[in-house]
Design a protein around this motif. Structure first.
Motif, PDB file in Angstrom:
ATOM      1  N   ALA A   1       0.834  -1.199   0.000  1.00 56.14           N
ATOM      2  CA  ALA A   1       0.000   0.000   0.000  1.00 56.14           C
ATOM      3  C   ALA A   1       0.866   1.245   0.000  1.00 56.14           C
ATOM      4  O   ALA A   1       0.596   2.224  -0.681  1.00 56.14           O
ATOM      5  CB  ALA A   1      -0.938  -0.010   1.200  1.00 56.14           C
ATOM      6  N   GLY A   2       1.934   1.228   0.804  1.00 58.81           N
ATOM      7  CA  GLY A   2       2.943   2.285   0.775  1.00 58.81           C
ATOM      8  C   GLY A   2       2.430   3.677   1.011  1.00 58.81           C
ATOM      9  O   GLY A   2       2.864   4.611   0.343  1.00 58.81           O
TER      10      GLY A   2
ATOM     11  N   GLY B   1       1.490   3.201  -3.577  1.00 62.22           N
ATOM     12  CA  GLY B   1       1.900   1.821  -3.359  1.00 62.22           C
ATOM     13  C   GLY B   1       2.881   1.349  -4.403  1.00 62.22           C
ATOM     14  O   GLY B   1       3.364   2.111  -5.242  1.00 62.22           O
ATOM     15  N   SER B   2       3.161   0.034  -4.383  1.00 59.63           N
ATOM     16  CA  SER B   2       4.197  -0.478  -5.277  1.00 59.63           C
ATOM     17  C   SER B   2       3.946  -1.942  -5.598  1.00 59.63           C
ATOM     18  O   SER B   2       3.196  -2.646  -4.919  1.00 59.63           O
ATOM     19  CB  SER B   2       5.578  -0.334  -4.634  1.00 59.63           C
ATOM     20  N   LEU B   3       4.591  -2.365  -6.666  1.00 60.39           N
ATOM     21  CA  LEU B   3       4.661  -3.766  -7.044  1.00 60.39           C
ATOM     22  C   LEU B   3       6.128  -4.107  -7.205  1.00 60.39           C
ATOM     23  O   LEU B   3       6.844  -3.471  -7.988  1.00 60.39           O
ATOM     24  CB  LEU B   3       3.911  -4.009  -8.360  1.00 60.39           C
ATOM     25  N   ASP B   4       6.594  -5.100  -6.443  1.00 57.15           N
ATOM     26  CA  ASP B   4       8.002  -5.497  -6.474  1.00 57.15           C
ATOM     27  C   ASP B   4       8.134  -6.974  -6.810  1.00 57.15           C
ATOM     28  O   ASP B   4       7.256  -7.789  -6.477  1.00 57.15           O
ATOM     29  CB  ASP B   4       8.664  -5.254  -5.112  1.00 57.15           C
TER      30      ASP B   4
ATOM     31  N   GLN C   1      -2.424   1.906  -5.815  1.00 52.28           N
ATOM     32  CA  GLN C   1      -2.442   1.163  -4.559  1.00 52.28           C
ATOM     33  C   GLN C   1      -2.713  -0.307  -4.861  1.00 52.28           C
ATOM     34  O   GLN C   1      -3.829  -0.798  -4.709  1.00 52.28           O
ATOM     35  CB  GLN C   1      -3.492   1.717  -3.609  1.00 52.28           C
ATOM     36  N   PRO C   2      -1.686  -1.050  -5.292  1.00 49.57           N
ATOM     37  CA  PRO C   2      -1.869  -2.478  -5.575  1.00 49.57           C
ATOM     38  C   PRO C   2      -2.297  -3.222  -4.323  1.00 49.57           C
ATOM     39  O   PRO C   2      -1.869  -2.913  -3.214  1.00 49.57           O
ATOM     40  CB  PRO C   2      -0.485  -2.929  -6.040  1.00 49.57           C
TER      41      PRO C   2
ATOM     42  N   LEU D   1      -6.455  -0.506  -6.201  1.00 43.41           N
ATOM     43  CA  LEU D   1      -7.617   0.117  -5.596  1.00 43.41           C
ATOM     44  C   LEU D   1      -7.687   1.606  -5.877  1.00 43.41           C
ATOM     45  O   LEU D   1      -8.774   2.177  -5.978  1.00 43.41           O
ATOM     46  CB  LEU D   1      -7.623  -0.133  -4.082  1.00 43.41           C
ATOM     47  N   ALA D   2      -6.550   2.279  -5.987  1.00 42.59           N
ATOM     48  CA  ALA D   2      -6.564   3.716  -6.235  1.00 42.59           C
ATOM     49  C   ALA D   2      -7.023   4.027  -7.647  1.00 42.59           C
ATOM     50  O   ALA D   2      -7.815   4.938  -7.879  1.00 42.59           O
ATOM     51  CB  ALA D   2      -5.174   4.309  -5.991  1.00 42.59           C
TER      52      ALA D   2
END
Length: 709
Positions: A495-496, A505-508, A527-528, A543-544
């Motif tokens: 969510a970050g 947020g982020s995807l890593d 917001q992943p 979600l964002a």
């Protein structure tokens, strides 16, 4: 092609002279000599006035008769029902024919046909050659009464064009997937190649393949041959053929369902179906989902006492739900086809036996120590593993049972390492089994990914880049969920949320050694949340952006597919929540639900990619406010690559589009008003998006959001 009314004057019984020739020794039909009409009791005639339009005049004029500009002659047969039909009266219709005269509009000819008093039937046929030869172009029948001793009466006669060829065209032959509409048109030509404008001698029959509903199935005249609604109802994605048939001739056109999202309506039980959450795909190809009922939220933590699990059959669109006395936070289908359920508010693990998706097939096991299960996975040791948010532990249970509390073993997870936010007690959420045999569990509050052996020992705590970034600013990394990709990496959503940068947020992608690679996301905010993998595809809900995201390592890369217009955290029923990836690599998701939308049913979404590209979320959009903060991200969905794409605005001072990736762009409002954005691919196919920007005193309007279509 201009149409002209045929004027037919019924003449009283009298001695008459014929007014128009047309017979000849070389007539293709028996010639009628220009003999006078016989006088006497019971005799009369019908005088026909026919105008053949010039080929270059009269375009767009529509009248209820059809005389082709290529008409050269006409045959008229009269019968009275009591005597044998007379030989046809054949007349040529050229400027040099007797009783014909040319004008700016065409050639007008008069033809007199003998008739008996009483009811008479006249059959008129037009030809494209002299003397009734060549091809029939149109035909019509008139039944009229000739009364002796009465004044002349003029009546209209309609000829119907005889169809020799048919062409069917769609306004857009690449219809968006899902319930969407386009229109089609049918063009009929006669044997001379002229377009029939007017009545057809026989109605054109229309039919369509499964999945397409037509606004008409029969066309009587050309005024109704265009703008025919064609509505694609979703379902199986395959080309659909529309067929037009008349006079023994056929024309077809194929509608190719374009790329997009197919929505399936699910439950609408006010007790159980307020919001969709986890998702899974079974080995049977069915889509499984879990729901929340009404929830109570305190300090950001929401609980619910009711929910359900459902099974959707994608081939039929039908679904079955099993109500539960608990909200559902996790699902997992084991290779034997059993559905495992994390019943969080009830503190139970549920299992529905293969082949018995019903309340009767459900077995529930209570967690020890008041535990609350969250997420599920199958470990390399063959056990079903889960996270327990209440006891801050991970647990395991043999899938084969026995299904009793004593069969569950739980293991403590350590608090966050020094240097993470607050060094909190762990808050476990998602769980995934890595290719190295270890389990990977995000610790939400501490911003780490715990690496845990199947013996329950935490061997490493990998601090996420987001935790490193936001901790010094008093923020948090908030890793949420994990999934193992075919490349062996662990994909992590976070969510970050920092204090000054919401929705960042982020995807890593993380290796088993804890090395992180960030995958840059798109849009002003992101917001992943839920993440799933399969067939080389990583899918996640944003979600964002209210979007479905996909990432193909070493392939198409990252693409974002918005499902609705406008930002707003969890405000729209169609926004993705839980995700799953089918065996063909296509992502599925549960819609967030009916929050704030009275009477709204839940839904499931399925991203379908075909060779025909579409823009998502749709071809009409409302932008509420100006600048980047209010910009709307768009996705171009397709199975191939029709790019590069270009973007043009009809009014850049109102709205403009900017490319942010090869298949994504943003539309930004600059001022209140309307504009259109035209998206064009490398092959010159284009799609236009209608944009309305609403602003109140330079701020976001309070107007309700408009659903895209």
């Amino acid at each position: 092609m201009k149409n002209y009314r045929l004027a037919v004057t019924l003449l009283a019984v009298a001695a008459l002279a014929t007014g128009c020739g047309g017979g000849g020794s070389n007539s293709a039909l028996p010639a009628s000599p220009n003999a006078p009409v016989q006088s006497g009791p019971g005799r009369g005639a019908a005088a026909f006035t026919i105008t053949v339009p010039n080929a270059t005049t009269g375009a767009g004029v529509k009248r209820p008769a059809y005389i082709s500009s290529n008409t050269m002659s006409v045959s008229i047969v009269e019968t009275d029902g009591t005597s044998a039909p007379r030989p046809p009266v054949v007349a040529n219709l050229t400027p040099t024919s007797p009783n014909c005269s040319a004008s700016a509009g065409g050639t007008s000819c008069s033809i007199v046909v003998p008739a008996n008093a009483g009811s008479d039937t006249f059959v008129v046929t037009a030809f494209d050659a002299l003397n009734g030869g060549g091809n029939k172009l149109s035909t019509g029948t008139l039944v009229a009464t000739i009364n002796a001793g009465t004044a002349n009466t003029t009546v209209p006669l309609t000829l119907g064009g005889i169809v020799a060829s048919l062409t069917v065209t769609f306004a857009d032959a690449f219809a968006p997937v899902g319930t969407a509409g386009t229109t089609l048109a049918v063009q009929a030509k006669d044997a001379s190649g002229a377009t029939i404008v007017g009545t057809f001698d026989n109605p054109i029959a229309l039919s369509a393949g499964t999945g397409l509903t037509l606004g008409a199935t029969s066309i009587a005249d050309s005024s109704h041959a265009s703008g025919i609604a064609a509505t694609y109802a979703g379902g199986p994605v395959a080309p659909i053929v529309v067929t037009a048939t008349a006079d023994g001739h056929t024309g077809t056109a194929t509608l190719t369902p374009g790329s997009g999202i197919v929505h399936y309506a699910l439950g609408n039980d006010a007790t159980n179906d307020l919001s969709g959450f986890p998702a899974a795909i079974g080995p049977d190809g069915k889509f499984y989902y879990g729901t929340f009922g009404p929830r109570i939220c305190v300090n950001g933590t929401c609980t619910g006492t009711n929910g359900a699990v459902g099974r959707l059959d994608p081939t039929t669109g039908s679904f079955v739900e099993v109500p539960l006395s608990s909200s559902v936070t996790g699902l997992f289908v084991t290779p034997d086809g059993a559905l495992w359920i994390a019943e969080s508010s009830a503190g139970k693990l549920g299992r529905i036996a293969p082949g018995n998706f019903s309340a009767g097939g459900l077995v529930e096991t209570t967690l020890p120590n008041g535990g609350k299960p969250r997420s599920l996975t199958l470990g390399s040791d063959g056990n079903l593993w889960f996270t327990d948010t209440q006891n801050r532990e991970v647990g395991k249970m043999l899938p084969g049972g026995p299904y009793v509390t004593a069969s569950i073993t739980e293991y403590a997870v350590p608090p966050g390492p020094v240097g993470t936010t607050g060094h909190y007690a762990p808050q476990v959420g998602g769980i995934a089994s890595g290719t190295d045999g270890n389990l990977y569990v995000p610790d939400y509050y501490n911003g780490v990914i715990d690496q845990i052996t199947t013996a329950g020992v935490t061997t490493n705590q990998f601090v996420t880049p987001e935790e490193v970034r936001w901790h010094p600013q008093g923020g948090d990394g908030f890793p949420r969920f994990v999934a193992t990709g075919q490349d062996g990496k662990i994909y992590v959503t976070a969510a970050g949320q920092g204090f000054n940068f919401p929705y960042n947020g982020s995807l890593d992608a993380m290796t088993n050694a804890g090395a992180f690679t960030n995958i840059p996301l798109l849009g002003f905010a992101y917001q992943p949340d839920s993440v799933a993998t399969g067939s080389g595809v990583v899918a996640f809900s944003d979600l964002a952006n209210q979007s479905l995201g996909t990432y193909v390592p070493g392939g198409a890369g990252l693409r974002v597919y918005p499902t609705t217009d406008g930002y707003g955290f969890q405000t729209t029923g169609d926004a993705p929540n839980g995700v799953a990836v089918a065996s063909d690599g296509s992502p599925w998701y549960t819609c967030y639900g009916a929050t704030g939308i009275a009477g709204r049913a839940l839904c499931a979404g399925h991203l379908v990619l075909t060779s025909a590209w579409s823009v998502l979320p749709g071809r009409s959009i409302g932008i509420y406010g100006t600048g980047a903060v209010s910009s709307q991200i768009f996705g171009i969905a397709e199975s191939g690559d029709s790019g590069p794409f270009t973007y043009a605005s009809s009014n850049p001072s109102i709205a403009q589009a900017t490319s942010v990736a090869d298949h994504n762009f943003t539309i930004t409002g600059n001022a209140a008003g309307t504009a259109t954005i035209t998206v064009t691919d490398a092959h010159a196919r284009s799609v236009t998006i209608a944009v309305t920007v609403t602003v109140t005193n330079g701020t976001v309007s309070n107007s309700p959001k408009v659903k895209v279509y």
